[in-house]
Design a protein around this motif. Structure first.
Motif, PDB file in Angstrom:
ATOM      1  N   ALA A  90       0.887  -1.164   0.000  1.00 19.72           N
ATOM      2  CA  ALA A  90       0.000   0.000   0.000  1.00 19.72           C
ATOM      3  C   ALA A  90       0.926   1.216   0.000  1.00 19.72           C
ATOM      4  O   ALA A  90       1.667   1.441   0.956  1.00 19.72           O
ATOM      5  CB  ALA A  90      -0.912   0.003   1.218  1.00 19.72           C
ATOM      6  N   ILE A  91       0.917   1.981  -1.085  1.00 16.05           N
ATOM      7  CA  ILE A  91       1.913   3.013  -1.296  1.00 16.05           C
ATOM      8  C   ILE A  91       1.254   4.378  -1.453  1.00 16.05           C
ATOM      9  O   ILE A  91       0.308   4.541  -2.222  1.00 16.05           O
ATOM     10  CB  ILE A  91       2.746   2.734  -2.569  1.00 16.05           C
ATOM     11  N   LEU A  92       1.785   5.340  -0.727  1.00 10.98           N
ATOM     12  CA  LEU A  92       1.435   6.742  -0.940  1.00 10.98           C
ATOM     13  C   LEU A  92       2.631   7.402  -1.619  1.00 10.98           C
ATOM     14  O   LEU A  92       3.750   7.329  -1.115  1.00 10.98           O
ATOM     15  CB  LEU A  92       1.125   7.441   0.382  1.00 10.98           C
ATOM     16  N   VAL A  93       2.377   8.035  -2.761  1.00 12.53           N
ATOM     17  CA  VAL A  93       3.434   8.681  -3.530  1.00 12.53           C
ATOM     18  C   VAL A  93       3.113  10.167  -3.677  1.00 12.53           C
ATOM     19  O   VAL A  93       2.483  10.582  -4.648  1.00 12.53           O
ATOM     20  CB  VAL A  93       3.603   8.040  -4.928  1.00 12.53           C
ATOM     21  N   PRO A  94       3.503  10.997  -2.721  1.00 12.04           N
ATOM     22  CA  PRO A  94       3.375  12.441  -2.933  1.00 12.04           C
ATOM     23  C   PRO A  94       4.177  12.844  -4.175  1.00 12.04           C
ATOM     24  O   PRO A  94       5.257  12.321  -4.417  1.00 12.04           O
ATOM     25  CB  PRO A  94       3.983  13.048  -1.666  1.00 12.04           C
ATOM     26  N   GLY A 113       7.119  10.181  -9.912  1.00 16.28           N
ATOM     27  CA  GLY A 113       5.900   9.705  -9.260  1.00 16.28           C
ATOM     28  C   GLY A 113       5.033   8.875 -10.178  1.00 16.28           C
ATOM     29  O   GLY A 113       4.469   7.843  -9.769  1.00 16.28           O
ATOM     30  N   HIS A 114       4.930   9.279 -11.420  1.00 16.67           N
ATOM     31  CA  HIS A 114       4.134   8.517 -12.392  1.00 16.67           C
ATOM     32  C   HIS A 114       4.669   7.107 -12.551  1.00 16.67           C
ATOM     33  O   HIS A 114       3.913   6.122 -12.539  1.00 16.67           O
ATOM     34  CB  HIS A 114       4.139   9.240 -13.740  1.00 16.67           C
ATOM     35  N   ASP A 115       5.997   6.974 -12.687  1.00 13.98           N
ATOM     36  CA  ASP A 115       6.569   5.647 -12.891  1.00 13.98           C
ATOM     37  C   ASP A 115       6.537   4.802 -11.624  1.00 13.98           C
ATOM     38  O   ASP A 115       6.487   3.570 -11.701  1.00 13.98           O
ATOM     39  CB  ASP A 115       7.997   5.777 -13.432  1.00 13.98           C
ATOM     40  N   LEU A 116       6.561   5.448 -10.463  1.00 13.80           N
ATOM     41  CA  LEU A 116       6.361   4.699  -9.216  1.00 13.80           C
ATOM     42  C   LEU A 116       4.951   4.117  -9.172  1.00 13.80           C
ATOM     43  O   LEU A 116       4.749   2.962  -8.786  1.00 13.80           O
ATOM     44  CB  LEU A 116       6.582   5.609  -8.010  1.00 13.80           C
ATOM     45  N   ALA A 117       3.978   4.914  -9.581  1.00 10.78           N
ATOM     46  CA  ALA A 117       2.584   4.467  -9.531  1.00 10.78           C
ATOM     47  C   ALA A 117       2.323   3.308 -10.490  1.00 10.78           C
ATOM     48  O   ALA A 117       1.703   2.314 -10.121  1.00 10.78           O
ATOM     49  CB  ALA A 117       1.653   5.637  -9.839  1.00 10.78           C
ATOM     50  N   VAL A 118       2.828   3.433 -11.713  1.00 13.78           N
ATOM     51  CA  VAL A 118       2.550   2.381 -12.702  1.00 13.78           C
ATOM     52  C   VAL A 118       3.442   1.160 -12.499  1.00 13.78           C
ATOM     53  O   VAL A 118       3.108   0.064 -12.960  1.00 13.78           O
ATOM     54  CB  VAL A 118       2.704   2.916 -14.144  1.00 13.78           C
ATOM     55  N   GLY A 119       4.555   1.334 -11.782  1.00 12.15           N
ATOM     56  CA  GLY A 119       5.469   0.219 -11.582  1.00 12.15           C
ATOM     57  C   GLY A 119       5.238  -0.569 -10.317  1.00 12.15           C
ATOM     58  O   GLY A 119       5.953  -1.543 -10.061  1.00 12.15           O
ATOM     59  N   GLY A 132      12.443  11.244 -17.651  1.00 13.74           N
ATOM     60  CA  GLY A 132      11.383  10.272 -17.860  1.00 13.74           C
ATOM     61  C   GLY A 132      10.385  10.774 -18.882  1.00 13.74           C
ATOM     62  O   GLY A 132      10.555  11.833 -19.481  1.00 13.74           O
ATOM     63  N   ALA A 133       9.327  10.008 -19.076  1.00 12.66           N
ATOM     64  CA  ALA A 133       8.338  10.342 -20.094  1.00 12.66           C
ATOM     65  C   ALA A 133       7.470  11.520 -19.679  1.00 12.66           C
ATOM     66  O   ALA A 133       6.947  12.242 -20.529  1.00 12.66           O
ATOM     67  CB  ALA A 133       7.455   9.124 -20.388  1.00 12.66           C
ATOM     68  N   ASN A 134       7.291  11.714 -18.381  1.00 14.29           N
ATOM     69  CA  ASN A 134       6.452  12.807 -17.880  1.00 14.29           C
ATOM     70  C   ASN A 134       7.312  14.005 -17.498  1.00 14.29           C
ATOM     71  O   ASN A 134       8.466  13.855 -17.111  1.00 14.29           O
ATOM     72  CB  ASN A 134       5.647  12.357 -16.652  1.00 14.29           C
ATOM     73  N   GLY A 135       6.734  15.191 -17.573  1.00 16.75           N
ATOM     74  CA  GLY A 135       7.417  16.382 -17.089  1.00 16.75           C
ATOM     75  C   GLY A 135       8.517  16.858 -18.019  1.00 16.75           C
ATOM     76  O   GLY A 135       8.770  16.299 -19.088  1.00 16.75           O
ATOM     77  N   TRP A 137      17.171   7.058 -15.659  1.00 17.63           N
ATOM     78  CA  TRP A 137      15.820   6.905 -16.209  1.00 17.63           C
ATOM     79  C   TRP A 137      14.847   6.647 -15.070  1.00 17.63           C
ATOM     80  O   TRP A 137      15.096   5.811 -14.203  1.00 17.63           O
ATOM     81  CB  TRP A 137      15.805   5.754 -17.203  1.00 17.63           C
ATOM     82  N   THR A 138      13.746   7.366 -15.054  1.00 21.94           N
ATOM     83  CA  THR A 138      12.790   7.231 -13.954  1.00 21.94           C
ATOM     84  C   THR A 138      12.214   5.829 -13.835  1.00 21.94           C
ATOM     85  O   THR A 138      11.863   5.403 -12.737  1.00 21.94           O
ATOM     86  CB  THR A 138      11.641   8.237 -14.100  1.00 21.94           C
ATOM     87  N   VAL A 139      12.109   5.115 -14.935  1.00 22.04           N
ATOM     88  CA  VAL A 139      11.601   3.737 -14.868  1.00 22.04           C
ATOM     89  C   VAL A 139      12.533   2.877 -14.017  1.00 22.04           C
ATOM     90  O   VAL A 139      12.085   2.085 -13.166  1.00 22.04           O
ATOM     91  CB  VAL A 139      11.436   3.145 -16.277  1.00 22.04           C
ATOM     92  N   ASP A 140      13.835   3.035 -14.225  1.00 20.74           N
ATOM     93  CA  ASP A 140      14.804   2.270 -13.442  1.00 20.74           C
ATOM     94  C   ASP A 140      14.854   2.745 -11.991  1.00 20.74           C
ATOM     95  O   ASP A 140      14.928   1.933 -11.060  1.00 20.74           O
ATOM     96  CB  ASP A 140      16.192   2.395 -14.060  1.00 20.74           C
TER      97      ASP A 140
END
Length: 295
Positions: free
Chosen positions: A5-9, A16-22, A161-164, A193-196
Motif C-alpha cells: 500500500a503506497i502513498l506517492v506524494p 511519481g508517475h513511474d512509481l505508480a505504474v510500476g 522520464g516520459a512525464n514532465g 531513467w525514472t523507470v529504473d
C-alpha cells in the motif's frame, strides 16, 4: 514482489508517475498531484497518511516521497517555497509517518554535495551544497534522518522520464530546431531513467516492509557509469538518428546560471549494491530502452 500500500506524494511528476505504474500487482497505490497533496501543509499530510493506512488492508503501507521543488535556478529567489516543499514537507511527512509507524522513503539529490570531489561521492562523504535548491534538499534529508521515523534517503541525479520537463525532452526538441548545439562538457554525472529509479525504490520499499531493509539509511541510486552533459546530449542525438557531431562542447562559464551546478554529480552505487539491491543498468543502455519504450 509483495503487494504494497503506497502513498506517492508528487504522484503525477516524472518519477511519481513511474512509481505508480510500476507498483507490484495487487498494490494499493495513491499518487496525488501537488494540487491534491501539498506536503508542506500538516492537515493534508495527516489525512493522506491516515487514508493510506485505512486503505491498506493486509498490505504493508509505505510512503515514497517523490514531491520536490526542482526549479534549481528559481529557488535562488523563491527560497520560501523551495524550503516549504523540500524541507518542511519531508519534516511533516516524517513526523506523521513516525506517529503511524509507516516507513518512509525520501528521494534526494546530488546537489547536496559541492561537486568538488574528483571521484564518485559515497553516501557518507561530507555534504556541502552550493545552491539554495541543494540546501533545501539537504535540510529535508536531515529532517527525516533526525526525526525517528523508519526512513531512508535515496539520492538520485540527472533524472529523466516520459512525464514532465527534463534534459532528454529539451535536447530532443532542440535537435529539430537548431543546426548545432553548445552543451556543457565540464560537468559530470550519471543520467537516470525514472523507470529504473522507480523500480529500485519499489524494490527498496519491498525490502523494508519484509524486514530485510538495508542498515544504512542513505543510499545512492543512479544510472550506471558516467558522462558529461555534452556526452549525454550526443547520445540523445544518436537515439534520434541525428549526427552527434552537431553537439559541440562548451564550459560552464560559457553559460552562467543563477544557481551553481556541481561539476561532479557522480554518486557511488557501492552502498546500494552492497545492500543486495539490484544494480542499476548502465545509463547508455537505459537511454536506448527509454527511446524504445516511447517510440
Amino acid at each position: 514482489m509483495t503487494a504494497l500500500a503506497i502513498l506517492v506524494p508528487g504522484g503525477t511528476g516524472q518519477l511519481g508517475h513511474d512509481l505508480a505504474v510500476g507498483a507490484p500487482a495487487g498494490s494499493v497505490v495513491r499518487a496525488p498531484a501537488r494540487a491534491e497533496l501539498d506536503i508542506s501543509q500538516a492537515g493534508p499530510v495527516v489525512e493522506a497518511v491516515d487514508g493510506l493506512v485505512a486503505a491498506a488492508g493486509d498490505r504493508p503501507p509505505v510512503v515514497i516521497n517523490a514531491a520536490a521543488y526542482t526549479a534549481v535556478d528559481a529557488a535562488e529567489t523563491d527560497q520560501d517555497k523551495a524550503f516549504a516543499v523540500n524541507a518542511d514537507g519531508p519534516r511533516l511527512l516524517a513526523a506523521v509517518c513516525a506517529s503511524r509507524r509507516v516507513p518512509l522513503v525520501h528521494v534526494s539529490t546530488d546537489y547536496v554535495f559541492s561537486g568538488d570531489k574528483t571521484g564518485p561521492y559515497e553516501v557518507d562523504d561530507p555534504v556541502g551544497p552550493k545552491s539554495v535548491y541543494g540546501t533545501t534538499k539537504l535540510a529535508g534529508e536531515n529532517a527525516i534522518l533526525r526525526s525517528g521515523v523508519d526512513g531512508w534517503v535515496v539520492r538520485a541525479a540527472w533524472v529523466y522520464g516520459a512525464n514532465g520537463n527534463n534534459f532528454v525532452k529539451t535536447i530532443t526538441r532542440l535537435e529539430s530546431e537548431r543546426a548545432t548545439l553548445s552543451v556543457v562538457d565540464d560537468q559530470r554525472g550519471s543520467p537516470t531513467w525514472t523507470v529504473d529509479l522507480a523500480a529500485g525504490l519499489l524494490e527498496l520499499a519491498g525490502r523494508i516492509v519484509a524486514g530485510t531493509a538495508p542498515e544504512g539509511r542513505v543510499l545512492h541510486c543512479t544510472g550506471g557509469g558516467e558522462t558529461t552533459w555534452c556526452g549525454f546530449a550526443r547520445a540523445i542525438f544518436e537515439e534520434l538518428g541525428a549526427d552527434p557531431a552537431r553537439v559541440q562542447p562548451c564550459t560552464t562559464a560559457d553559460f552562467p546560471r543563477p544557481a551553481s551546478r556541481p561539476k561532479n554529480s557522480v554518486l557511488s552505487p557501492t552502498a546500494w549494491n552492497d545492500a543486495g539491491l539490484t544494480p542499476m543498468r548502465p545509463w547508455r543502455e537505459a537511454l536506448t530502452k527509454s527511446f524504445q519504450a516511447n517510440s
